[in-house]
Design an enzyme around this catalytic site. Structure first.
Site, short mmCIF file in Angstrom:
data_model
loop_
_atom_site.label_atom_id
_atom_site.label_comp_id
_atom_site.label_asym_id
_atom_site.label_seq_id
_atom_site.Cartn_x
_atom_site.Cartn_y
_atom_site.Cartn_z
N ASP C 143 -1.71 -6.51 -1.91
CA ASP C 143 -1.26 -6.17 -0.55
C ASP C 143 -0.94 -7.47 0.18
O ASP C 143 -1.84 -8.17 0.64
CB ASP C 143 -2.36 -5.40 0.21
CG ASP C 143 -2.55 -3.99 -0.33
OD1 ASP C 143 -2.22 -3.74 -1.52
OD2 ASP C 143 -3.05 -3.13 0.43
N LYS C 206 3.68 -0.99 3.70
CA LYS C 206 2.40 -0.70 4.34
C LYS C 206 2.48 -1.12 5.79
O LYS C 206 3.08 -2.14 6.11
CB LYS C 206 1.30 -1.46 3.57
CG LYS C 206 -0.09 -1.36 4.15
CD LYS C 206 -1.10 -2.07 3.23
CE LYS C 206 -2.46 -2.23 3.92
NZ LYS C 206 -3.43 -2.98 3.08
N LYS C 242 2.12 3.26 2.58
CA LYS C 242 0.69 3.17 2.90
C LYS C 242 0.47 2.88 4.38
O LYS C 242 0.61 1.74 4.81
CB LYS C 242 0.02 2.08 2.04
CG LYS C 242 -1.47 1.92 2.35
CD LYS C 242 -2.13 0.88 1.45
CE LYS C 242 -3.57 0.61 1.89
NZ LYS C 242 -4.20 -0.47 1.09
#
Lengths: 315, 490, 306
Positions: C143, C206, C242
């Protein structure tokens, strides 16, 4: 078309020039109609005799036909959009210009009104009031929008406002009893609001309607914005009110049956009908911004307001 | 890396929503409803009743009094009496307080009204709950506050009430239209005789019950029920001072003719065939939402529905693809299910009209699209429908269908779309979608329509004037402008 | 590793589609009117559990804390049979090897933040090193954060190249690109950053680090889902989504599923394509699941905090 020279016409000239007597043969005006910025004769070739109270012929007026009216509507439709989109300030100046032109020809109108039966005093009053009324509406051109608009505080995240917009093409049957003031009082607010108009002049007071068209024609008013025809209400009111390309209709005549017919016909395309038959043009109630708003449609516009972080002006 | 195959998203299968029915156990619908005249519920003078049907299952909900000219006369007399003896003598401040009360009572009973509205009219409970009923209450609340402030609304004028207002409303927003009519009329000091549409009388009669509870003086609001001839009796009654009508342009014209030669004041809110215009620089995803909201809101039973879609050619494929995707997520069915997006068509008659136009569209050679959706066995249903490849001269682009049927045309330039959008006898509303402010102001100014939604669609608010240009009618409802329909300006 | 073969296919990110905030909010409000009942709810709640990246990203993280969380990821609430595990745990690079060991054979993936999370204010070499370290330690997923400062100055090429470089450093690990939408200012910029990330090689986009106050919201997520859909229609490539931070209630999570279902379709409703970055969501979902089973509303005292 040959014209009969009447004593009255001679006298007019004497008055205007202040000359005691003349033997000169007068040059008389052919009274035509006013459509699309031009002065055609009626396509029908017909005329009616306009006479003074003693029965003397004043002029042979055009007896306009439904086709003349149709041509006028075409001209008015073509002119209405661009006229409405002109800057309000520009419309204001043009209305003022009409007032200036009328002022300059004040004596002619006084004289015409007198020929049609007014006393000197009342003719002068009518012309003065007509000039002042044009100036009144000239001033309104760029103000009525502010009076009749609103910002509407809707409950959602939208900016919402309502503004008046010209209805479009207006047809009018004007007051029979006044030759100039009734005509001016109807035309001025309609065009101040960005509409175009086809006005049927008073049958019996038609002289200065056509002279007023000449004033308009020399005042930077775009052709087609104002159209003036002469003729008989009796014959034209049906055709005028059934025309599908007319958006709004003013009735300032005095015939209740005609009004009813117009109202029935108006439904064919949901015309707005304004009944001015009881208005006293000669009084204070004869002018108001509400005569402008009578020929305005309210348009309401919505748009979202972006506010991402809940930002606030916090003062 | 995924292979390039048939690229499409499947929005129709997998995790599906279980039924989520709105509870209706607490709702009381009587087997029979009488008319509300002079503060009492009175039987129809001819003793006749007609059925009101739930369009979602074709079952009878109740019987409604069949009012005739005699009943209308009774109602007008009651309204006149209330006007001259009570209502016109009351101060604006007191009138306002009554109207505020009505607003509050609607808010208190909002869910009940929503459920009945959906049962009787077929609209989804989501819309009646989130749109119709709250807006109706808000409308009363808004106009209540005007009652003692009328002299501020019209500069240099002294506004006075008209007298008895005869009001005829349609079936697409039954309670909301009643509110649009009654609230400003009362605030301006008039009394009212109102006729709801024959397929949707229930919420108006429930409103009558509520008005009775509010203590509003007898006869200030009267509700008569019935069909077109009942409405005609209101229009033609000599003691009615004002006629307000919302409905089809055809009936509006009949009314305009009927009152010719009388002094009755009139406002008409009629049909529409609105252009919804998508430019290439729009927020396309939100524009697609706007298209859906514009035409499929309330089953397309909306006079201001965006039924003519204009898409700029450079984004045509994208817009249509996204629109079809979105149509596939729309749930058609039981109006009482909280997840339903498109409810029942209001009546069998209206369904026949819609189906007739769908057939015409197909015969005209337009491309036809409906998402696959399961429809209930009983009741009146029409899936969201899309016609592409239509032209300006197609009947489905010219005539008001009043159903969930969208006709799509393409355009290239601003001038072209302005000309096409305005090329209609109607002028109620329009939609503009572009991210460019300067273009918005040009477009919104050029649309010959009374309501223009830019980057949004089908928004309503009590403060916002609503009404049409051209054959969409005259007069405004809502906002300050809505007051003038119920006042003499001296 | 840029998936777009020809540079000509890259859009000019200055011209990413405009987004109307009010329209987006109306749409998300509409998702929230969807009423999720009975079996739909149970299936949905279990999907939610299975989509969670159970997360701890604190300076005070210790092996003990991470171990407990890894156990929780595999044993959400053993008194309910047939519960799925979470999708992944999400930790700092220093905790990856430990988490990996704790999760062996469970199917629960290990995600690691990298690139000088959460600010991203470090030189490129450091970010690449950070990423490679996490991958070497066994991270299945990375991430990363984008350089918001460079994004705001309009240096989209820098942001693009950085993502592409990190993607390369990821090797087989899937790359989630954190836009930190709460720092981007407008939804138009969220859309632009989404486009840059996807074209530069993101496998997931995300919303947030969870370290600033405005984290995932439904409007921001919808903008990103629409970007994913447009990208999919253009390239045929699916990108995952996400939302992270701020989703702690089961009901809200279900509405996120509704939003995914009605925007991208059922194909995205698996943890391969949709994740929730959350620490406390799981327990609220569990309470709802027990309530569905027993009919009684639940107390937090009966659900383990890890």
């Amino acid at each position: 078309m040959a014209k009969t020279v009447t004593k009255k016409n001679v006298k007019v000239l004497e008055n205007i020039n202040g000359v005691a007597k003349t033997n000169r043969l007068l040059v008389l005006k052919t009274y035509k109609i006013y459509i699309g910025g031009k002065f055609p004769r009626t396509e029908s070739g017909r005329y009616y005799e306009l006479k003074d109270s003693s029965g003397n012929l004043l002029a042979n007026m055009c007896l306009s036909s439904r086709k003349d009216y149709r041509n006028a509507v075409v001209a008015a439709r073509g002119a209405s959009g661009p006229w409405a989109e002109r800057a309000a300030f520009n419309r204001s100046q043009i209305l003022y210009r009409i007032g200036e032109m009328l002022e300059g020809r004040r004596a002619q109108f006084v004289d015409e009104l007198m020929q049609m039966g007014s006393s000197k005093l009342s003719a002068e009053q009518e012309v003065d009031l007509s000039i002042d009324r044009l100036i009144y509406y000239a001033g309104w051109c760029d103000k009525y929008t502010q009076i009749f608009s609103s910002i509407n505080p809707v409950a959602s995240a939208h900016f919402n406002f309502s503004v008046p917009e010209a209805t479009g093409v207006v047809a009018a049957i004007t007051s029979e009893s006044t030759g100039l003031l009734g005509l001016v009082s109807i035309i001025a607010p309609v065009i101040a609001g960005g509409n175009s108009i086809i006005a049927l002049a008073s049958e019996t007071h038609a002289l200065c309607a056509i002279s007023f068209a000449e004033v308009i024609n020399s005042s930077d008013v775009p052709g087609g914005v104002v159209n003036i025809i002469t003729g008989k209400e009796d014959e034209l009111h049906k055709h005028m009110s059934t025309h599908m390309d007319v958006n709004s209709f003013i009735y300032a005549g005095s015939n209740a049956e005609h009004l009813k017919t117009i109202q029935v016909n108006a439904a064919d395309n949901v015309k707005r009908i304004l009944d001015y038959s009881k208005v006293e043009w000669n009084s204070e109630e004869g002018q108001s911004p509400y005569f402008i708003s009578d020929h305005q449609e309210t348009k309401t516009t919505w748009h979202p307001i972006e506010n991402i972080g809940g930002s606030s002006s916090k003062y | 890396m995924a292979k390039k195959k048939q690229i499409e998203v499947d929005l129709n299968s997998g995790w599906a929503y279980a039924p989520a029915p709105e509870s209706k156990g607490h709702i009381k619908i009587k087997p029979q409803y009488n008319q509300f005249i002079g503060g009492k519920f009175v039987k129809p003078s001819n003793g006749k009743y007609f059925d009101t049907i739930n369009p979602a299952n074709s079952e009878k909900l109740s019987s409604i009094a069949l009012g005739n000219a005699k009943d209308v006369d009774k109602a007008v007399r009651a309204a006149r009496k209330a006007y001259s003896e009570v209502w016109s003598k009351l101060s604006g401040k007191e009138r306002g307080k009554y109207i505020f009360r009505i607003a509050r009572l609607i808010q208190e009973r909002a869910r009940e009204f929503s459920v009945i509205e959906s049962l009787d009219g077929g609209k989804t409970i989501r819309e009646s709950r989130d749109v119709d009923v709250p807006l109706a209450a808000n409308h009363f609340f808004y106009y209540a506050g005007w009652a003692d402030k009328l002299e501020y609304a019209f500069p240099n004028k002294r506004p006075t009430s008209l007298g008895v207002a005869g009001q005829i409303i349609p079936w697409n927003f039954p309670l909301l239209m009643a509110a649009w009519k009654i609230a400003p009329a009362l605030a301006a000091g008039n009394t009212v005789v109102l006729k709801p549409a024959e397929t949707t009388s229930l919420t108006a009669l429930k409103l009558a019950e509520l008005i009775k509870d509010s203590g509003l003086p007898d006869g200030v609001v009267n509700i008569v029920t019935g069909f077109g001839d009942t409405g005609a009796a209101i229009v033609n009654h000599p003691d009615v001072n004002k006629v307000a009508f919302t409905g089809s342009t055809g009936v509006g014209k009949i009314i305009q003719r009927a009152i010719a030669g009388t002094n009755k004041k009139c406002t008409l809110e009629l049909g529409g065939k609105a252009a919804n215009i998508i430019f290439e620089d729009a927020s396309i995803n939100q524009a697609v939402e706007g298209i859906v909201n514009g035409i499929y809101f309330n089953q397309g039973h909306v006079c201001c529905a965006g039924s003519r879609l204009f898409v700029q050619e450079s984004v045509y494929e994208e817009v249509i693809r996204k629109l079809k995707d979105r149509m596939n997520t729309l749930i058609v069915g039981d109006p009482m299910d909280k997840n339903t997006d498109i409810g029942a068509i209001n009546s069998k008659e209206q369904l026949d009209i819609i189906n007739k136009y769908i057939k015409i569209g197909q015969q005209e050679g337009a491309e036809f699209y409906q998402p696959a959706c399961k429809l209930p066995q009983k009741g009146n249903w029409c899936p969201p429908t899309l016609f592409t490849n239509v032209s300006q001269s197609s009947r489905i682009t010219q005539e008001e269908i009043f159903g969930p049927v969208l006709a799509v045309q393409t355009f290239r330039t601003v001038d072209e779309v302005i000309a096409k959008a305005n090329n209609t006898p109607y002028g109620l509303s329009a939609g503009i979608w572009t991210d460019k402010g300067a273009k918005i102001f040009n477009m919104t100014t050029k649309m010959r329509a009374g309501v223009v939604w830019a980057n949004t669609y089908n928004k309503f608010d009590p403060t916002s004037p609503f009404g049409g240009y051209k054959e969409s009618g005259f007069g405004r409802e809502g906002g300050l402008h809505g007051l003038s329909a119920y006042l003499n300006l001296n | 590793m840029i998936r777009i073969k020809s540079k000509d296919l890259l859009p000019d990110f200055k011209f990413s589609p405009a987004v109307d905030q009010v329209g987006i909010e109306e749409r998300t409000a509409r998702f929230q009117t969807r009423s999720i009942k009975s079996e739909t709810k149970v299936v949905g709640l279990k999907k939610v559990l299975n989509m969670i990246d159970l997360t701890t990203l604190e300076g005070k993280d210790t092996p003990g804390k991470v171990k407990q969380m890894c156990y929780k990821a595999q044993h959400l609430h053993d008194s309910i049979p047939d519960l799925p595990s979470t999708a992944a745990v999400c930790v700092y690079p220093s905790m990856v090897s430990l988490a990996k060991a704790e999760l062996i054979g469970s199917g629960v993936k290990v995600a690691s933040v990298s690139t000088a999370f959460p600010s991203g204010q470090a030189p490129m070499e450091v970010k690449i090193g950070d990423t490679k370290f996490a991958v070497d330690q066994g991270a299945d997923e990375i991430d990363m954060v984008i350089s918001r400062g460079r994004f705001h100055t309009g240096d989209y090429n820098f942001v693009f190249d950085e993502i592409a470089a990190i993607k390369e450093a990821c090797g087989k690990a899937r790359l989630k690109v954190i836009l930190e939408t709460g720092e981007l200012g407008t939804l138009d910029k969220v859309r632009r950053a989404s486009d840059i990330a996807m074209y530069a090689g993101a496998d997931f986009i995300k919303t947030s680090t969870g370290k600033i106050s405005v984290a995932a919201t439904m409007p921001v997520t919808l903008v990103m889902l629409e970007a994913i859909k447009d990208y999919y229609y253009k390239t045929g490539i699916m990108i995952g989504m996400k939302p992270a931070g701020g989703i702690s209630k089961a009901k809200l999570a279900l509405h996120y599923l509704v939003m995914v279902r009605e925007t991208l379709g059922d194909a995205w409703l698996t943890n391969e394509w949709f994740r929730f970055g959350a620490s406390s969501l799981a327990n609220d979902v569990l309470m709802q699941l027990v309530k569905q089973e027993t009919g009684a509303y639940q107390s937090a005292d009966y659900f383990s905090i890890d």
